[in-house]
Enzyme design. Structure first.
Site, PDB file in Angstrom:
ATOM      1  N   LYS C 104      10.886  10.218  48.675  1.00 52.17           N
ATOM      2  CA  LYS C 104      10.068  10.736  49.778  1.00 52.17           C
ATOM      3  C   LYS C 104       8.657  10.155  49.750  1.00 52.17           C
ATOM      4  O   LYS C 104       8.027   9.973  50.790  1.00 52.17           O
ATOM      5  CB  LYS C 104      10.009  12.260  49.722  1.00 52.17           C
ATOM      6  N   GLU C 126       7.081  19.145  57.661  1.00 54.98           N
ATOM      7  CA  GLU C 126       8.094  20.177  57.446  1.00 54.98           C
ATOM      8  C   GLU C 126       8.675  19.928  56.067  1.00 54.98           C
ATOM      9  O   GLU C 126       8.629  18.809  55.571  1.00 54.98           O
ATOM     10  CB  GLU C 126       9.204  20.058  58.493  1.00 54.98           C
ATOM     11  N   SER C 387      18.262   9.008  44.454  1.00 52.26           N
ATOM     12  CA  SER C 387      17.101   9.293  45.304  1.00 52.26           C
ATOM     13  C   SER C 387      16.044  10.171  44.659  1.00 52.26           C
ATOM     14  O   SER C 387      14.882  10.133  45.055  1.00 52.26           O
ATOM     15  CB  SER C 387      17.569   9.916  46.609  1.00 52.26           C
TER      16      SER C 387
HETATM   17  C1  LIG Z   1      16.077  13.761  46.168  1.00 51.49           C
HETATM   18  C2  LIG Z   1      16.466  13.738  47.604  1.00 51.49           C
HETATM   19  N1  LIG Z   1      17.438  12.937  47.981  1.00 51.49           N
HETATM   20  C3  LIG Z   1      17.840  12.888  49.260  1.00 51.49           C
HETATM   21  C4  LIG Z   1      17.262  13.686  50.225  1.00 51.49           C
HETATM   22  C5  LIG Z   1      17.803  13.607  51.619  1.00 51.49           C
HETATM   23  O1  LIG Z   1      16.910  13.025  52.500  1.00 51.49           O
HETATM   24  P1  LIG Z   1      17.199  11.601  53.142  1.00 51.49           P
HETATM   25  O2  LIG Z   1      18.622  11.622  53.594  1.00 51.49           O
HETATM   26  O3  LIG Z   1      16.229  11.514  54.234  1.00 51.49           O
HETATM   27  O4  LIG Z   1      16.996  10.577  52.108  1.00 51.49           O
HETATM   28  C6  LIG Z   1      16.215  14.534  49.878  1.00 51.49           C
HETATM   29  C7  LIG Z   1      15.537  15.387  50.872  1.00 51.49           C
HETATM   30  O5  LIG Z   1      14.778  16.253  50.569  1.00 51.49           O
HETATM   31  C8  LIG Z   1      15.810  14.568  48.525  1.00 51.49           C
HETATM   32  O6  LIG Z   1      14.814  15.367  48.115  1.00 51.49           O
END
Ligand SMILES: Cc1ncc(COP(=O)(O)O)c(C=O)c1O
Ligand SMILES: Cc1ncc(COP(=O)(O)O)c(C=O)c1O
Lengths: 401, 278, 401, 278
Positions: C104, C126, C387
């Site tokens: 993020k 948000e 992520s």
């Molecule tokens: C660690 C993590 N991975 C994935 C996501 C999913 O978001 P996005 O699909 O936009 O990557 C989030 C959203 O809060 C997250 O905190």
């Protein structure tokens, strides 16, 4: 920011923070005050580490682990907004960005790799707040070793999430119910356990404490902090070397690793201890957990319990090399209160978007104080090691603020 | 089998002479342990030990962080400290007994090195001497760190007992045996103090290795608590140290008479097995 | 591990995941379905971002922030032990090692820098679990902006520590008490608030959703993941490009950023959604929060609440570009249950010493399943974006395990 | 001041003709709003509005995520949905009234674009027509995205009302005004629906800017709830939309008569201020 003329002092004699110390001694400190049953095990660790450290294969494997797994090199972050406020140029060495969130991983990956090399199948560790325990559990999982972590029962209650984290990583967490049921006792218990397990287990000490070779080995494994920072400062600063190098001191591993990169420069080295755990600043000569150093003691020679809001500074002693650096005058050791540390943590969050570990916040609190009272002249450059991230402390802070 | 001779230039001290004399008449040696200051009248335990046929008595000076002790002696240390025990008070209590002359057996103090350093080796040894103590055991002072204390202890007439462990390599064992005074403390197993179900196999092996390098008395300690174990130990060593087994009883409320009763069968076991150890 | 012959498919037509889409459309998806009051603000953001993105000065400043503050580049970690078990060669792109613990921050630093460039003094955001909120609060503190974060009341209760963290960083956290009181409603509320604050505030959306230019802008700001990984794979893999590129999909920003680095290669792209939040796999055409895409809806066209153990996947829609990639067949979207995700998280902890975010664990769960049922042939190379780190999920896991 | 003429090629629809006619006789226009399906007998509110002198009536089709509405209308939407309201049922209720002929005032439906897309623009508009609805407001369908709906609506005889906002630049305002049908919905302020203490200054400015590009009726909405505000609005616009003020009362339990009583002074205020807007 104003530029000040560079004041430089003579560089101290060579050999400070260098190769393995003779007989494990740093001046009058250090040594191997281990029970006879552990002396041979310590000797083996020392010999194995010396060999490994001289082996480019080992160094290369460790460097790769640190890079691909732990996220090294960590950045050097200029704290621009806070610097502006303080009138000094503050740079943060970002150990908070390593995997598991503190410098502890540097040491643990090295020892775990050494344990593998020595044919050990299990790591033993002590932990207070759980940072070293989590790092040990992590390294064990990564290298396919078992891990047994000793943790005081009171700390287990206070740090339930880290306990769960270790278990999730596959480690066994053993509650220690003796003494004050905190880090000091967990360390004693880990040593006791090692006595019966030297054959297949490596005791992975979490700081620059314990019997020889640990203080030296852990410093060498942490010197990656200082070496990286040294190179980064050379690239970033006009003067090449910062005027002051500051780190918090629990056992002293992040400070030792940081200082090691600057021992042969004119940089002034400052170790910041918790007011209630100031082994270097207020300890007396003693022997504990296998080494001769400075420890908080009562009038009868009993070790007293440290008290700090930062669990990682909650240790009544300090690594022997720090005691020696203090005697030499090469580093100085100052103290900071819980309250100052908490305020420093909030200030860093507000100005730089970094919530530091409360341990690291001690180092910052001193910088803030020293910039305020002129001890750090306006315009001086300060390198501070941000030893860990504050996630683990958020619930503590939440109760306070 | 003949023993290698210890350097005759170094005359044996009082503790060693006492133990050698008893060993040489074929007696199995018994050294019970008590944590100093554990109860208000704790020195009564010493009298009970003597009455039970102890050949030496080990008095622990409690330390906050007893890293080589198992739970029983940890608890005993904590309890004694909680009662206000300290080196000073325990030695004062011992002074009143004035050691050997009174009890008829030598007193050996054991403690961690921090307490020695706290007063400084000179002051510490002098205080032991004044209290009538003859020997000193420091489990976290291995032979290679002992220089600072050996000369001082010798000068004060305190016999510094060194420990040997199953992990100790042979050359080092020779050094330990040569530099130890009073006796050689053979740690029976790789572990902390505390009662065990059986005598460890490592005990025989270690004692044998010590025998090869010294004729000094060898006491086996750690984990010995039953007459059977004592008998087993006696086959190899000159005697035993009994610590945790005593202290568990003390913690459970045993008085001096109870301890005398507990030690009697151990004494007997040591006496029965009267073959000289091989 | 066995080597398999390289099966390569034709590279898709150029321009997929490229420059700004015409009229903000990705095929039939995207657009700027904003209330008229926000149309001008969106246009300004779009124009400013286009300019900034073409300006080497902006790019350089952002690259520096990402490097010195957020800890980029993140490593590519070969998951050796797990690969051995699975029979595939799995590489992890370590977004968990960034400052604040997830990808993020990449997006947020970019938007915060853009906001500064546009003369805005405040960020609006948000947040669901709090990751994007913490990242926004962080970037705001770093750049001296204010931050107002909208968060559903239920999430505030569930994520008390992240709320505190945001406040510690100086952000205002506004509880949202409407609707399901979770992310969907927090997003609505943030948009409502922005309507009244376009003059001085930038709305910093947390994923590749929302009105044009957000889906494109956020993908561009996240493409650093894919670009780095592409270069790292080129250095690490014999084939240069992995056979499969996998990422979890909430709104879809980490997946979009990852895919962007591989869109023009033969790598198969797989987006993994939560079973209970599968906008791409099971959504219907709709419009929400300013864009046309696929959303979970009931028979009356009302948006339904998503349900996932991973708070970040708890969004009933998916970014428009993913809907388009799905239609094109360039990426495919699969789902994973809560239970599979939890088991995958534990497995990664045990084999690699990494506790992943539950969101990321979804991507891994699919890899594990696909390696097991032959969908990933033995020996194939898989790049998976990790992520975020699992610290935020430890209390959730603790209750489950 | 003369109005720029709207393209005469496009004949005005029924709603617009109705509103123009009333405006042209100097009447201030009043369009109250109600959330469809909010209560079991919710269509009684429509009769009450007509009786209170409404010139058009806005019926909201509740949507789960009303991103341009403030709390009152959000709550009303939630309440209606919780009661089981849906596009289909609300339109069925309206069918029973058969719109204008019965009430004497045109019905304008407002909703979010997701509900339009859900049925598809054709089916949706056809259903509106069948229910006797004349106009449609879609707050999240700005003019540049409206192509897909405008032709379809026109074909179905539904007047698609576009919104203009204080932030809308002048050229775009011209496009909105040209493409809007029925009237131009002028959003009085940069904010969501909901009662406000005073009429925003932006209202006059925006209305003025719309006037420069069209002679279509202009209704001011968002935040108008008191006779004073209505009077103020009337100075610039052709009339007002009153939504949240109505719905707050409905949520508080007001019945059709209460609403008639509430609307009466608003009606009066609009009638008093009978100068043609400048
Ligand atoms: C660690 C993590 N991975 C994935 C996501 C999913 O978001 P996005 O699909 O936009 O990557 C989030 C959203 O809060 C997250 O905190
Ligand atoms: C973040 C952090 N900093 C500092 C310390 C103190 O240890 P040392 O002085 O060995 O660096 C700890 C110990 O747990 C820690 O977790």
């Amino acid at each position: 920011m104003r530029e000040v003329p560079l004041r430089r002092e003579p560089v101290p004699p060579d050999g400070v923070m260098g190769g393995p110390p003779a007989r494990g001694r740093f001046g009058e400190y250090g040594g191997r005050y281990a029970p006879e049953s552990l002396v041979e095990a310590c000797r083996e660790v020392g010999e194995a580490f010396r060999e490994a450290w001289a082996d480019p294969g080992f160094r290369g494997a460790l460097a790769r682990l640190l890079a691909v797994h732990a996220g090294r090199p960590t950045p050097l972050t200029p704290a621009l907004r806070l610097s502006e406020e303080l009138g000094v140029r503050l740079y943060l060495k970002r150990e908070d960005l390593t995997h598991t969130g503190s410098h502890k991983i540097n040491n643990v990956l090295g020892q775990a790799l050494l344990a593998t090399r020595m044919g050990r199948r299990r790591l033993i560790a002590e932990t207070g707040a759980g940072q070293h325990g989590v790092a040990t559990a992590t390294a064990a999982a990564l290298l396919g070793l078992e891990a047994t972590v000793f943790m005081g029962e009171r700390d287990i209650e206070r740090q339930a999430l880290n306990v769960f984290r270790m278990r999730m990583l596959g480690a066994e967490v053993v509650p220690v119910i003796t003494g004050s049921r905190t880090l000091k006792d967990a360390t004693s218990e880990a040593m006791r356990h090692w006595v019966g397990a030297t054959g297949d287990s490596h005791y992975c000490i979490g700081s620059v404490v314990g019997p020889d070779p640990y203080p030296w080995m852990v410093r060498e494994l942490q010197r990656v902090i200082g070496d990286e920072a040294r190179a980064q400062c050379a690239a970033e600063l006009r003067t090449g070397v910062p005027d002051h190098v500051v780190a918090c001191v629990g056992g002293g591993s992040n400070a030792a690793g940081t200082f090691a990169g600057f021992a042969d420069t004119p940089a002034r080295l400052v170790g910041v201890e918790a007011e209630g755990g100031a082994g270097a600043a207020r300890g007396r000569l003693g022997v504990l957990h296998g080494c001769r150093s400075l420890f908080l003691q009562d009038g009868d020679g009993q070790i007293t319990q440290a008290h700090s809001i930062a669990a990682g500074l909650d240790y009544p002693g300090v690594g022997p090399e720090h005691a020696h650096l203090r005697d030499l005058g090469r580093a100085r050791y100052v103290t900071v209160t819980d309250d100052e540390a908490v305020r420093a943590a909030v200030r860093l969050a507000r100005t730089e978007g970094i919530v530091p570990a409360l341990e690291s916040a001690h180092a910052l609190a001193w910088v803030i104080r020293a910039a305020g009272d002129g001890e750090l002249p306006a315009g001086s450059t300060v390198l501070m090691t941000l030893s860990g991230r504050g996630d683990k402390d958020v619930s503590t802070l939440k109760e306070l603020l | 089998m003949t023993y290698p001779r210890t350097n005759p230039a170094v005359a044996a001290g009082a503790v060693e002479r006492h133990l050698r004399a008893r060993r040489d008449v074929g007696r199995g040696l018994l050294m019970p342990y008590v944590t100093g200051g554990i109860t208000p009248g704790w020195t009564d335990y010493l009298r009970a030990f003597a009455a039970a046929g102890a050949d030496a008595i080990e008095v622990g000076l409690p330390f906050s962080d007893p890293t080589l002790d198992g739970v029983t002696i940890q608890q005993a240390s904590d309890a004694a400290l909680a009662r206000g025990a300290s080196t000073r008070r325990i030695l004062a209590d011992l002074s009143e007994l004035s050691g050997l002359p009174d009890l008829g057996v030598p007193l050996v103090v054991s403690t961690y090195y921090n307490l020695v350093l706290h007063d400084g080796p000179e002051a510490f040894c002098a205080a032991l001497r004044r209290a009538g103590v003859g020997g000193l055991i420091v489990p976290d002072l291995p032979v290679h760190e002992a220089d600072e204390l050996t000369g001082v202890a010798e000068g004060a007439g305190i016999e510094l007992v060194l420990l040997a462990s199953p992990a100790t390599p042979q050359p080092r064992l020779a050094e330990i045996s040569a530099r130890s005074r009073g006796f050689v403390y053979a740690v029976s197993l790789m572990g902390t103090t505390g009662e065990r179900a059986a005598l460890a196999a490592s005990a025989a092996e270690l004692t044998g290795r010590i025998r090869r390098v010294t004729d000094r008395p060898v006491l086996l300690g750690f984990g010995i608590s039953t007459p059977d174990q004592a008998r087993g130990a006696r086959r190899h060593a000159d005697g035993v140290v009994v610590g945790a087994a005593v202290m568990r009883r003390v913690l459970d409320g045993a008085g001096p008479d109870d301890l005398r009763a507990f030690l009697a069968p151990l004494r007997q076991a040591l006496d029965q097995e009267c073959d000289r150890p091989r």
